[in-house]
Design an enzyme around this catalytic site. Structure first.
Site, mmCIF file in Angstrom:
data_model
loop_
_atom_site.group_PDB
_atom_site.id
_atom_site.type_symbol
_atom_site.label_atom_id
_atom_site.label_comp_id
_atom_site.label_asym_id
_atom_site.label_seq_id
_atom_site.Cartn_x
_atom_site.Cartn_y
_atom_site.Cartn_z
ATOM 1 N N ASN A 1 8.459 -7.409 4.268
ATOM 2 C CA ASN A 1 8.484 -6.223 3.401
ATOM 3 C C ASN A 1 9.703 -5.375 3.769
ATOM 4 O OD1 ASN A 1 7.154 -3.034 3.816
ATOM 5 N ND2 ASN A 1 7.395 -3.868 1.778
ATOM 6 N N GLY A 2 10.171 -4.638 2.760
ATOM 7 C CA GLY A 2 11.255 -3.686 2.996
ATOM 8 C C GLY A 2 12.501 -4.019 2.201
ATOM 9 N N GLY A 3 12.836 -3.152 1.245
ATOM 10 C CA GLY A 3 14.120 -3.260 0.555
ATOM 11 C C GLY A 3 14.232 -4.397 -0.452
ATOM 12 N N PRO A 44 0.849 -1.193 0.000
ATOM 13 C CA PRO A 44 0.000 0.000 0.000
ATOM 14 C C PRO A 44 0.884 1.243 0.000
ATOM 15 C CG PRO A 44 0.056 -1.000 2.194
ATOM 16 C CD PRO A 44 0.828 -1.900 1.281
ATOM 17 N N CYS A 73 2.813 2.942 9.659
ATOM 18 C CA CYS A 73 3.106 4.223 9.035
ATOM 19 C C CYS A 73 3.510 5.251 10.083
ATOM 20 C CB CYS A 73 1.869 4.681 8.271
ATOM 21 S SG CYS A 73 2.094 6.272 7.537
ATOM 22 N N LYS A 117 -0.344 -4.882 9.060
ATOM 23 C CA LYS A 117 0.979 -4.523 8.522
ATOM 24 C C LYS A 117 1.665 -3.697 9.596
ATOM 25 C CE LYS A 117 3.275 -2.320 4.564
ATOM 26 N NZ LYS A 117 3.594 -0.929 4.896
ATOM 27 N N GLY A 175 7.360 -2.645 -2.398
ATOM 28 C CA GLY A 175 6.835 -1.288 -2.463
ATOM 29 C C GLY A 175 7.456 -0.488 -3.589
ATOM 30 N N ARG A 176 8.491 0.283 -3.243
ATOM 31 C CA ARG A 176 9.009 1.273 -4.180
ATOM 32 C C ARG A 176 9.487 0.684 -5.499
ATOM 33 N NH1 ARG A 176 12.406 3.713 0.661
ATOM 34 N NH2 ARG A 176 12.190 1.509 1.191
ATOM 35 N N GLN A 196 -6.565 -1.388 2.687
ATOM 36 C CA GLN A 196 -5.817 -1.045 3.903
ATOM 37 C C GLN A 196 -6.516 0.091 4.644
ATOM 38 O OE1 GLN A 196 -2.081 1.193 4.446
ATOM 39 N NE2 GLN A 196 -1.314 -0.658 5.438
#
Ligand SMILES: Cc1cc2nc3c(=O)[nH]c(=O)nc-3n(C[C@H](O)[C@H](O)[C@H](O)COP(=O)(O)O)c2cc1C
Length: 329
Positions: free
Chosen positions: A211-213, A17, A100, A139, A233-234, A70
């Site tokens: 999640n992450g990287g 998200p 967040c 999350k 994500g990105r 979400q």
């Protein structure tokens, strides 16, 4: 999890998200590239659903399934109302944002600061589960500020799982609630996959996604050998063709659309969205800027999309021009 197990398993990989990024136009575009990933909405606050333009916030295209709504919020009663609205609108899952770190979100008492209030989160999860039949998931981060490295997360997950949550997506870095911008909070606190791994080892019956990287097919495969899923994500947003590589190399999906076919299929969509909702073309094409990232001519594509989409007399012909420039390059 080996490749052959992933093959045919819809949903073990998802696009995260992302506020302002994963709106319904972006998700429609991502779905054309990838039939199997799970898509998430941007965070929608319970207040927006209860008091705002509910239909607009919940709108999505049937092609987006599997699609997760979400929510941002903390008041159990409001969460229950919002989750029910999501279920009634046809979402496949409800996810609560406990990760967040932005100031605005903190002042609304939701997001990562909820990790400090596991009882409230447990109450919220229970309230949602009491009124919906679809899964309710969380999350979160691995911790906040100076929480202990492992025990804090362990206790959080234990409590929330007892309230009925069976799936957690763990962004494997802490959120530092003071002094860092949301952007810095996605970069500065170090990634600690080991902590998420420990959670998976100690809660083998829970679905734990990481999640992450995650930026490459190798990273994705490696994480899938430990975790039940990965959330990207990105990289998925900035380089959407990465989703094609996931389909090809991990899900082994046949008959994927080519980049040109994806662009062709976006044209009637752009026209339809204008006719139905007067959606300006630039609100859709902005998500397509990175489609050719890393390929010859990508700069021409980006240039045409970003300099011409917003002009008042622009039509979808600019996409055809951009494709021509790309093939010339
Ligand atoms: C522009 C942007 C907006 C985001 N908005 C949300 C959000 O609404 N809800 C959420 O849980 N996380 C949000 N995130 C965090 C992502 O979901 C994800 O956890 C984070 O980017 C780390 O994954 P990555 O390294 O693969 O990008 C956002 C991230 C970005 C870049």
């Amino acid at each position: 999890m080996t490749n052959s197990v992933v093959k045919g398993m819809k949903g073990v990989i998802s696009v995260a998200p992302m506020m302002d990024w994963t709106d319904r136009h972006c998700r429609y575009f991502h779905r054309l590239i990838s039939p199997n990933i799970t898509l998430y909405t941007e965070m929608v606050t319970t207040g927006a659903l209860i008091h705002g333009e509910r239909e607009r916030f919940l709108r999505f295209d049937e092609s987006e399934h599997p699609i997760v709504l979400q929510l941002g919020g903390s008041e159990p009663e409001h969460l229950a109302l919002a989750a029910k609205m999501g279920e009634d609108a046809g979402y496949d899952e409800i996810n609560l944002n406990c990760g967040c770190p932005s100031e605005r979100v903190q002042s609304g008492a939701f997001g990562a600061c909820l990790m400090k209030e596991p009882d409230l989160v447990a109450e919220g999860v229970k309230a949602m589960k009491d009124v919906v039949d679809i899964p309710v998931t969380i999350k979160c981060r691995i911790g906040i500020d100076d929480s202990e490295d492992y025990q804090f997360l362990h206790d959080f997950i234990e409590k929330i799982s007892k309230a009925g949550c069976e799936k957690f997506i763990i962004h494997a870095r802490k959120a530092w609630l003071k002094g860092l911008s949301p952007k810095e909070n996605r970069e500065v606190p170090p990634l600690r996959y080991d902590i998420a791994e420990q959670i998976k080892a100690n809660f083998p019956n829970l679905v734990i996604e990481v999640n992450g990287g995650i930026k490459t097919i190798e990273d994705t495969k490696e994480k899938l050998s430990t975790f039940d899923g990965t959330m990207i994500g990105r990289e998925a947003y900035q380089n959407p063709w990465f989703l094609n590589a996931i389909e090809r190399d991990i899900y082994e999906t046949p008959n994927l659309l080519t980049q040109a076919e994806v662009v062709q299929q976006m044209i009637p969509y752009i026209k339809q969205q204008w006719e139905l909702y007067e959606t300006p073309m630039k609100s859709i094409t902005r998500h397509m800027v990175g489609l050719f990232q890393g390929q010859a001519g990508a700069r021409h594509w980006r240039q045409v999309i970003s300099t011409q989409s917003h002009l008042p007399d622009s039509t979808t012909d600019i996409l055809k021009v951009a494709m021509e420039k790309l093939s010339e390059a």
